[in-house]
Design an enzyme around this catalytic site. Structure first.
Site, PDB file in Angstrom:
ATOM      1  N   ASP A  21       1.188  -1.353  -0.233  1.00  0.00           N
ATOM      2  CA  ASP A  21       0.552   0.054  -0.152  1.00  0.00           C
ATOM      3  C   ASP A  21       0.666   1.222   0.154  1.00  0.00           C
ATOM      4  O   ASP A  21       1.685   1.796   0.192  1.00  0.00           O
ATOM      5  CB  ASP A  21      -1.212   0.158   1.109  1.00  0.00           C
ATOM      6  CG  ASP A  21      -0.495   0.202   2.695  1.00  0.00           C
ATOM      7  OD1 ASP A  21       0.816   0.882   2.229  1.00  0.00           O
ATOM      8  OD2 ASP A  21      -1.436  -0.141   3.777  1.00  0.00           O
ATOM      9  N   ILE A  22       0.289   2.665   0.027  1.00  0.00           N
ATOM     10  CA  ILE A  22       0.864   4.029  -0.714  1.00  0.00           C
ATOM     11  C   ILE A  22       1.061   4.003   0.668  1.00  0.00           C
ATOM     12  O   ILE A  22       0.104   4.239   1.915  1.00  0.00           O
ATOM     13  CB  ILE A  22       0.220   4.511  -1.377  1.00  0.00           C
ATOM     14  CG1 ILE A  22      -0.510   4.442  -2.448  1.00  0.00           C
ATOM     15  CG2 ILE A  22       0.531   5.813  -1.457  1.00  0.00           C
ATOM     16  CD1 ILE A  22      -1.117   4.822  -3.196  1.00  0.00           C
ATOM     17  N   GLU A  64      -6.737   0.814   0.104  1.00  0.00           N
ATOM     18  CA  GLU A  64      -5.672   1.716  -0.939  1.00  0.00           C
ATOM     19  C   GLU A  64      -4.465   0.396  -0.572  1.00  0.00           C
ATOM     20  O   GLU A  64      -3.852   0.399  -1.861  1.00  0.00           O
ATOM     21  CB  GLU A  64      -4.361   2.700  -0.624  1.00  0.00           C
ATOM     22  CG  GLU A  64      -3.937   2.785   0.380  1.00  0.00           C
ATOM     23  CD  GLU A  64      -4.604   2.940   2.008  1.00  0.00           C
ATOM     24  OE1 GLU A  64      -4.122   2.908   2.421  1.00  0.00           O
ATOM     25  OE2 GLU A  64      -5.781   2.913   2.130  1.00  0.00           O
TER      26      GLU A  64
END
Length: 155
Positions: A21-22, A64
């Site tokens: 994930d970011i 995300e």
């Protein structure tokens, strides 16, 4: 999971699960808004598609998080692909709807198939690797080191 069933039938190199994930994505949404967050996700998704092989499967997993099934892949190759994805995301210049530009990083966790009959255990190992990458400072790749059924360690 399809890949677990295939591993029972044939003995390829195996497969790996990559979860990422970011880093600090909530801050992107809080600072620039959800439209900007969506733009970031779209651009990152387009970029990682270029880093993966055509045989790999890419899924949005949760908010995300992204889950990638790396088929016919040993841990060494998975590590190389994950590092390429991490570098690609770090190098992106993201264009937001309001004209701002932004860069982000990502944390990645990898789990190699080790004979699990339950895909949820494999996902949990990848998720734990992702958590370890974030706890260790973010913007890095962590490989799961779980023992396989024959007692050896995946590397």
């Amino acid at each position: 999971m399809r890949e677990i069933a295939l591993q029972k039938i044939r003995k390829d190199r195996g497969f790996c699960i990559l979860m990422f994930d970011i880093d600090r994505f909530k801050e992107v949404n809080d600072t620039f808004g959800h439209l900007a967050g969506d733009a970031v996700l779209q651009q990152v998704s387009a970029a990682i598609t270029q880093c993966c092989r055509p045989s790999d499967f890419i899924f949005r997993y949760g908010g995300e998080e992204v889950l990638i099934v790396l088929v016919d892949c040993d841990p060494s190759l998975a590590g190389n692909i994950a590092e390429r994805i991490r570098q690609c995301i770090q190098d992106l210049i993201l264009r937001l709807p309001d004209g701002n530009v932004l860069s982000v990083t990502a944390s990645l966790g990898i789990a190699a198939f080790a004979g699990e009959l339950d895909y949820e255990k494999l996902l949990a190992r990848a998720d734990q690797s992702l958590y370890t990458a974030k706890a260790a400072g973010r913007n890095q790749v962590v490989m799961d080191m779980a023992p396989s059924p024959d007692g050896t360690i995946s590397q």
